[in-house]
Design a protein around this motif. Structure first.
Motif, mmCIF file in Angstrom:
data_model
loop_
_atom_site.group_PDB
_atom_site.id
_atom_site.type_symbol
_atom_site.label_atom_id
_atom_site.label_comp_id
_atom_site.label_asym_id
_atom_site.label_seq_id
_atom_site.Cartn_x
_atom_site.Cartn_y
_atom_site.Cartn_z
ATOM 1 N N UNK A 50 -25.044 7.853 -3.200
ATOM 2 C CA UNK A 50 -24.510 7.728 -4.562
ATOM 3 C C UNK A 50 -23.276 8.618 -4.757
ATOM 4 N N UNK A 51 -23.348 9.836 -4.171
ATOM 5 C CA UNK A 51 -22.233 10.768 -4.323
ATOM 6 C C UNK A 51 -21.007 10.325 -3.533
ATOM 7 N N UNK A 52 -21.239 9.633 -2.419
ATOM 8 C CA UNK A 52 -20.129 9.279 -1.537
ATOM 9 C C UNK A 52 -19.127 8.345 -2.198
ATOM 10 N N UNK A 53 -19.561 7.646 -3.250
ATOM 11 C CA UNK A 53 -18.632 6.743 -3.933
ATOM 12 C C UNK A 53 -17.765 7.501 -4.920
ATOM 13 N N UNK A 54 -18.033 8.812 -5.111
ATOM 14 C CA UNK A 54 -17.286 9.596 -6.083
ATOM 15 C C UNK A 54 -16.965 10.976 -5.516
ATOM 16 N N UNK A 55 -16.384 11.004 -4.334
ATOM 17 C CA UNK A 55 -16.063 12.250 -3.647
ATOM 18 C C UNK A 55 -14.678 12.735 -4.076
ATOM 19 N N UNK A 56 -14.573 14.041 -4.321
ATOM 20 C CA UNK A 56 -13.296 14.670 -4.657
ATOM 21 C C UNK A 56 -12.815 15.473 -3.462
ATOM 22 N N UNK A 57 -11.556 15.320 -3.137
ATOM 23 C CA UNK A 57 -10.962 16.048 -2.012
ATOM 24 C C UNK A 57 -9.937 17.043 -2.540
ATOM 25 N N UNK A 58 -9.992 18.266 -2.003
ATOM 26 C CA UNK A 58 -9.059 19.316 -2.410
ATOM 27 C C UNK A 58 -8.312 19.841 -1.198
ATOM 28 N N UNK A 59 -7.053 20.116 -1.419
ATOM 29 C CA UNK A 59 -6.236 20.816 -0.432
ATOM 30 C C UNK A 59 -5.911 22.179 -1.037
ATOM 31 N N UNK A 60 -6.595 23.207 -0.542
ATOM 32 C CA UNK A 60 -6.426 24.551 -1.088
ATOM 33 C C UNK A 60 -5.655 25.389 -0.084
ATOM 34 N N UNK A 61 -4.416 25.632 -0.380
ATOM 35 C CA UNK A 61 -3.577 26.421 0.523
ATOM 36 C C UNK A 61 -3.469 25.838 1.904
ATOM 37 N N UNK A 62 -3.589 24.514 2.024
ATOM 38 C CA UNK A 62 -3.482 23.852 3.319
ATOM 39 C C UNK A 62 -4.805 23.549 3.983
ATOM 40 N N UNK B 170 -13.222 21.385 -15.028
ATOM 41 C CA UNK B 170 -13.444 20.532 -16.193
ATOM 42 C C UNK B 170 -12.119 20.185 -16.861
ATOM 43 N N UNK B 171 -11.256 21.180 -16.982
ATOM 44 C CA UNK B 171 -9.950 20.942 -17.594
ATOM 45 C C UNK B 171 -9.074 20.065 -16.695
ATOM 46 N N UNK B 172 -9.192 20.266 -15.383
ATOM 47 C CA UNK B 172 -8.388 19.486 -14.437
ATOM 48 C C UNK B 172 -8.645 17.993 -14.605
ATOM 49 N N UNK B 173 -9.910 17.606 -14.698
ATOM 50 C CA UNK B 173 -10.230 16.178 -14.749
ATOM 51 C C UNK B 173 -10.212 15.623 -16.166
ATOM 52 N N UNK B 174 -10.360 16.493 -17.154
ATOM 53 C CA UNK B 174 -10.205 16.003 -18.531
ATOM 54 C C UNK B 174 -8.740 15.728 -18.853
ATOM 55 N N UNK B 175 -7.842 16.334 -18.063
ATOM 56 C CA UNK B 175 -6.408 16.093 -18.261
ATOM 57 C C UNK B 175 -5.927 14.813 -17.586
ATOM 58 N N UNK B 176 -6.840 14.131 -16.913
ATOM 59 C CA UNK B 176 -6.526 12.875 -16.218
ATOM 60 C C UNK B 176 -5.495 13.066 -15.108
ATOM 61 N N UNK B 177 -5.473 14.251 -14.531
ATOM 62 C CA UNK B 177 -4.555 14.520 -13.426
ATOM 63 C C UNK B 177 -4.942 13.669 -12.218
ATOM 64 N N UNK B 178 -3.979 13.030 -11.611
ATOM 65 C CA UNK B 178 -4.244 12.136 -10.475
ATOM 66 C C UNK B 178 -4.034 12.871 -9.157
ATOM 67 N N UNK B 179 -4.775 12.496 -8.119
ATOM 68 C CA UNK B 179 -4.567 13.117 -6.806
ATOM 69 C C UNK B 179 -3.233 12.682 -6.208
ATOM 70 N N UNK B 180 -2.811 13.376 -5.148
ATOM 71 C CA UNK B 180 -1.557 13.024 -4.493
ATOM 72 C C UNK B 180 -1.739 11.767 -3.642
ATOM 73 N N UNK B 181 -0.711 11.388 -2.873
ATOM 74 C CA UNK B 181 -0.761 10.137 -2.108
ATOM 75 C C UNK B 181 -1.820 10.178 -1.002
#
Length: 322
Positions: free
Chosen positions: A91-103, A124-135
């Protein structure tokens, strides 16, 4: 009906009399009780032993069956737990978030990261702002990745891991927690103060006295502790009694020492050198003794108590500072 053992006994008796004409019944009447009893007792013992053996075999078999049933139940429970974990990860795999933190790349499920129990954080603020991931489908965060894995683990299991950290690493970790607006409720911190003069950082681990009002303010920790470390970040007017640190009991008894002259309070006894900006103080209580370390150097026993107490870390601050 005669048993084989009885027949042998009768035959032997007939031979002793010199007779063997097949009239066994006549000789049985001559058998004395003393001659028959050992044979009957032997048969009784044999039957008893066979009965005991059968009962023992039954118990062993029954216990073995019960053990196998329990083993199957345990196996079924483990399999269910694994199935539940696999279903949860699916269930979680369909909604995975990826982060690039300092490379460095990190991943976590959105459900874990935005759990309501973790409060109002940076994420919470990051995703409530509707910020989109990079390419690449990642969210870039320009921070040192050193402690980011510990932060994500906190969102996964609700426990912050401070193990293996030096004091300087704990300070750097706390800086990251402040940046991401994460509050560890299990962390030893200060209780909110009613006065507007006293300000606390988001994690309530720093005490700020914002004005130079001529009055003492007491700030107490949220729980008891046998050890804590405090650093003087900034303190104005060190020429006077600007701050005190130590412990307090739930009956409002204080065990402190003063920054100004290193005196113990309320004993007013010289204990250590005056404290200056940048010093690190470690307060330790053990059984009925209280002692302090300054910059890693043990200053010796400060107080000997009559009995053990539950002690709360406490700071009293008079001068403007942190």
């Amino acid at each position: 009906t005669m048993s084989d053992a009885q027949a042998v006994t009768v035959s032997n008796l007939k031979k002793r009399k010199g007779e063997d004409n097949g009239k066994t019944e006549d000789y049985l009447l001559d058998l004395s009780c003393e001659e028959l009893h050992p044979t009957l007792d032997a048969e009784t013992d044999l039957k008893k032993q066979r009965s005991e053996d059968l009962f023992r075999i039954f118990n062993e078999t029954y216990q073995e069956i019960q053990n196998r049933i329990q083993t199957l139940k345990d196996l079924e429970q483990r399999q269910k737990l694994l199935r539940d974990r696999i279903d949860d990860n699916a269930k979680k795999s369909v909604n995975i978030l990826s982060f690039n933190v300092g490379g460095q790349k990190f991943a976590i499920s959105k459900n874990s990261l935005l759990a309501d129990s973790k409060g109002d954080t940076y994420f919470h603020h990051l995703f409530s702002s509707q910020m989109a991931p990079d390419f690449n489908g990642e969210f870039f965060i320009d921070r040192n990745p050193r402690f980011f894995g510990r932060i994500l683990d906190f969102f996964r299991n609700g426990k912050m891991d401070y193990s293996g950290m030096t004091h300087s690493e704990q300070e750097a970790f706390q800086t990251d927690l402040d940046y991401f607006q994460i509050i560890d409720e299990n962390l030893l911190c200060f209780q909110p103060h009613p006065s507007p003069v006293i300000k606390l950082n988001p994690n309530r681990t720093e005490v700020h006295k914002t004005t130079d009002v001529e009055s003492w303010y007491t700030v107490v920790a949220n729980r008891t502790a046998s050890r804590y470390i405090l650093k003087v970040l900034q303190l104005e007017d060190l020429s006077r009694s600007s701050a005190r640190v130590g412990f307090r009991t739930d009956k409002n008894t204080f065990f402190l020492f003063s920054f100004k002259n290193g005196h113990l309070r309320p004993k007013d006894k010289v204990y250590t050198k005056p404290i200056k900006q940048g010093d690190v103080i470690e307060a330790i209580s053990s059984d009925t003794m209280i002692r302090f370390k300054v910059n890693g150097v043990d200053q010796g026993i400060a107080y000997t108590l009559k009995e053990p107490w539950d002690l709360y870390p406490v700071v009293q601050i008079r001068a403007k500072g942190v």
